[in-house]
Design an enzyme around this catalytic site. Structure first.
Site, PDB file in Angstrom:
ATOM      1  N   GLU A 194       0.819  -1.214   0.000  1.00 19.76           N
ATOM      2  CA  GLU A 194       0.000   0.000   0.000  1.00 19.76           C
ATOM      3  C   GLU A 194       0.852   1.263   0.000  1.00 19.76           C
ATOM      4  O   GLU A 194       0.517   2.247  -0.677  1.00 19.76           O
ATOM      5  CB  GLU A 194      -0.935   0.009   1.210  1.00 19.76           C
ATOM      6  CG  GLU A 194      -2.047  -1.012   1.172  1.00 19.76           C
ATOM      7  CD  GLU A 194      -1.654  -2.370   1.729  1.00 19.76           C
ATOM      8  OE1 GLU A 194      -2.540  -3.245   1.853  1.00 19.76           O
ATOM      9  OE2 GLU A 194      -0.451  -2.550   2.046  1.00 19.76           O
ATOM     10  N   GLU A 312     -16.567   0.263 -11.222  1.00 18.28           N
ATOM     11  CA  GLU A 312     -16.639  -0.795 -12.234  1.00 18.28           C
ATOM     12  C   GLU A 312     -17.283  -2.004 -11.588  1.00 18.28           C
ATOM     13  O   GLU A 312     -16.912  -2.402 -10.481  1.00 18.28           O
ATOM     14  CB  GLU A 312     -15.243  -1.167 -12.745  1.00 18.28           C
ATOM     15  CG  GLU A 312     -15.252  -2.357 -13.712  1.00 18.28           C
ATOM     16  CD  GLU A 312     -13.852  -2.813 -14.117  1.00 18.28           C
ATOM     17  OE1 GLU A 312     -12.974  -1.947 -14.305  1.00 18.28           O
ATOM     18  OE2 GLU A 312     -13.636  -4.039 -14.238  1.00 18.28           O
TER      19      GLU A 312
END
Length: 559
Positions: A194, A312
């Site tokens: 991350e 999406e």
């Protein structure tokens, strides 16, 4: 076949094999969805097919988008991205929009070696009165000289095309949580984490802002400039959105919407079926709820985190599966998925599609794999838009009254039924009832060869019995109050053609996607009508019963 409405106050219907009782509140706390709740995500490499260019705009796509805009008052927002945005490199001398090479070992559905030319950006001129989200390449842009140069070259081209109100936001990178594990080929080492993602994202987005200030200063201003992010593929991958947020992803306070992606399962995942996977409210609920858990973790880190959207999503990843993702059952899944998402706080949903994709709402051009045409999922999109649309008395330009709050009406007895209520200005305006019980009318349920009449069984149905607020007993001129019933129908849940919404077809073959009323669909007046009657043992509250056949949905609108 003429369909009869069951009215619980007056009559029963002999064909009903099951019934459910649901109580509906007159008002609900306001938590409206955004405008253009039903929006789209178009695969980057497919965008020229869907939109066309200056000399040959794709009017079929434009017609289908216009249909939704006329229902809700706002055309769908278009996000241009997906896996292929992170493969696209720029070639200034390319004489056409996109040159893509498919490597079947990586994907047989889209190119994984891609060059775009200056004319790629002409596609943004094809859809009128439409706002866009353009995706830049982080996959190669964050670790390759050619990818970084593509960012430097294309930001000026994109921003000059997307001025004048066409831009909604940018994205930088698609599903970076999969960069080190992608089945199409990793673009980061196994150590990818991350902190590294956030460092690369901040470096790239700051360069984008610098380029905008230099080339399109109006798009670099607060209120116009911003992103949807992090656009992770899901909640169970190596990178976690809450940790990325904690590492400072929104350090520059430029993320407009918290975007996440979702697919119910995979096209080749073991055990996937239409009834058990898609036409299953429990599966849908569990899939969406996992994102709410994640988002709440982000909110615990940052109480001011931006609103939540699906940037999406669709039925089955890897572009869907024939006989599942392209069927009427998938359209019913789409209605359930979109409305459950709205009920738990998602503000907008971008349904993903691409050329030749099995789950696409429409095929934009004819290819050697698929014919041009409106696909079953589009009819589900129309039903969702109709449910959320401003009531007839509400002006489109009044956000206070035109945007809907959606309330889930739980049905605990079965995972194959679902129901929702829509509220405008906190007042009940519509109900929608979805019967997810499958009903097949083709051989092997593949939607192709019809079964002989002797093999067909009677289509089951369920009566949705509603207890409504007493206000819905009001009479008008001495007559009982009416509701209009509009149906989402096909011959069966396995159908891939012959689908209608309230007797309308949006097929390419009829009028290039514009609505055409079919004469062979039985209706009462313009739509079916029912009467709201007084119950006998419910304290004088109003009662309404509507029969919904297996593998279909019905919208109830109070008039």
């Amino acid at each position: 076949m003429k369909r009869i409405l069951g009215l619980i106050a007056y009559a029963s219907v002999p064909t009903v094999i099951n019934a459910v009782q649901i109580s509906v509140d007159e008002t609900a706390p306001s938590n409206p969805v955004f405008d253009a709740y039903v929006s789209y995500s178009i695969e980057f490499s497919s965008f020229p097919d869907y939109a066309g260019n200056n000399s040959r705009p794709n009017t079929f796509s434009e017609n289908l988008l216009d249909n939704l805009g006329k229902i809700t008052g706002t055309k769908p927002y278009i996000r241009v991205g997906g896996n292929t945005q992170d493969y696209a490199l720029y070639n200034a001398s390319l004489p056409y929009s996109l040159n893509g090479t498919i490597d079947p070992k990586r994907s047989s559905d889209y190119p994984t070696t891609i060059f775009i030319g200056p004319s790629f950006f002409e596609s943004y001129n094809s859809f009128k009165n439409t706002r866009f989200i353009h995706g830049f390449n982080l996959g190669l842009g964050g670790n390759r000289t050619s990818g970084w140069q593509t960012l430097l070259d294309t930001v000026p081209l994109a921003c000059k095309t997307l001025g004048g109100g066409k831009l909604f936001a940018w994205t930088y990178g698609n599903e970076p949580d999969l960069f080190s594990t992608s089945a199409q080929g990793p673009v980061r080492p196994p150590s990818w984490n991350e902190a590294e993602y956030v460092d690369q994202w901040l470096n790239g987005t700051r360069k984008i802002h610098e380029l905008l200030e230099r080339n399109c200063p109006d798009l670099a201003k607060n209120g116009t400039y911003g992103y949807i992010a992090p656009s992770f593929a899901g909640v169970g991958n190596k990178l976690k959105a809450p940790k990325a947020w904690g590492e400072g992803l929104n350090e520059d306070n430029n993320i407009k919407l918290f975007a996440t992606h979702n697919y119910i399962s995979g096209a080749t995942s073991p055990g996937v079926t239409l009834q058990g996977t898609l036409m299953n409210h429990s599966m849908t609920k569990a899939s969406v709820d996992a994102h709410i858990v994640e988002y709440n973790q982000v909110k615990a880190i940052d109480a001011a985190a931006p609103p939540l959207i699906f940037g999406e999503t669709n039925s089955l990843y890897n572009q869907g599966r024939p006989g599942l993702s392209n069927t009427f059952g998938a359209a019913l899944w789409g209605v359930d998925f979109n409305l459950y998402s709205a009920s738990v706080g998602f503000k907008r949903v971008h349904m993903h599609m691409g050329t030749n994709y099995r789950y696409a709402s429409w095929q934009p051009i004819a290819t050697n794999k698929a014919t041009i045409g409106t696909k079953a999922p589009y009819y589900g999109n129309i039903a969702v838009a109709s449910f959320l649309a401003p009531p007839p008395s509400s002006p489109y330009d009044s956000p206070a009254t035109s945007l809907a709050t959606v309330k889930h009406l739980p049905i605990s007895s079965t995972p194959f039924l679902s129901a929702y209520a829509a509220y405008h200005s906190s007042n009940l305006t519509r109900l929608i009832l979805i019967n997810l019980q499958s009903y097949n009318t083709t051989a092997s349920g593949e939607g192709l060869a019809p079964l002989p009449p002797s093999s067909l069984t009677p289509r089951p149905s369920v009566t949705f019995n509603f207890t409504l607020p007493a206000a819905y007993l009001l009479k008008d001129g001495g007559k009982e109050k009416q509701v209009v019933v509009k149906r989402l129908m096909a011959n069966g849940s396995d159908a891939i053609t012959g689908i209608t919404w309230d007797g309308w077809s949006y097929n390419w073959e009829l009028d290039e996607g514009r609505p055409v009323r079919l004469a062979n669909v039985t209706r009462t007046s313009e739509s079916e009508r029912a009467w709201v009657g007084e119950g006998t043992s419910d304290g004088g509250k109003a009662g309404l019963g509507v029969v919904v056949e297996a593998g279909s949905a019905a919208l109830v609108e109070f008039v």
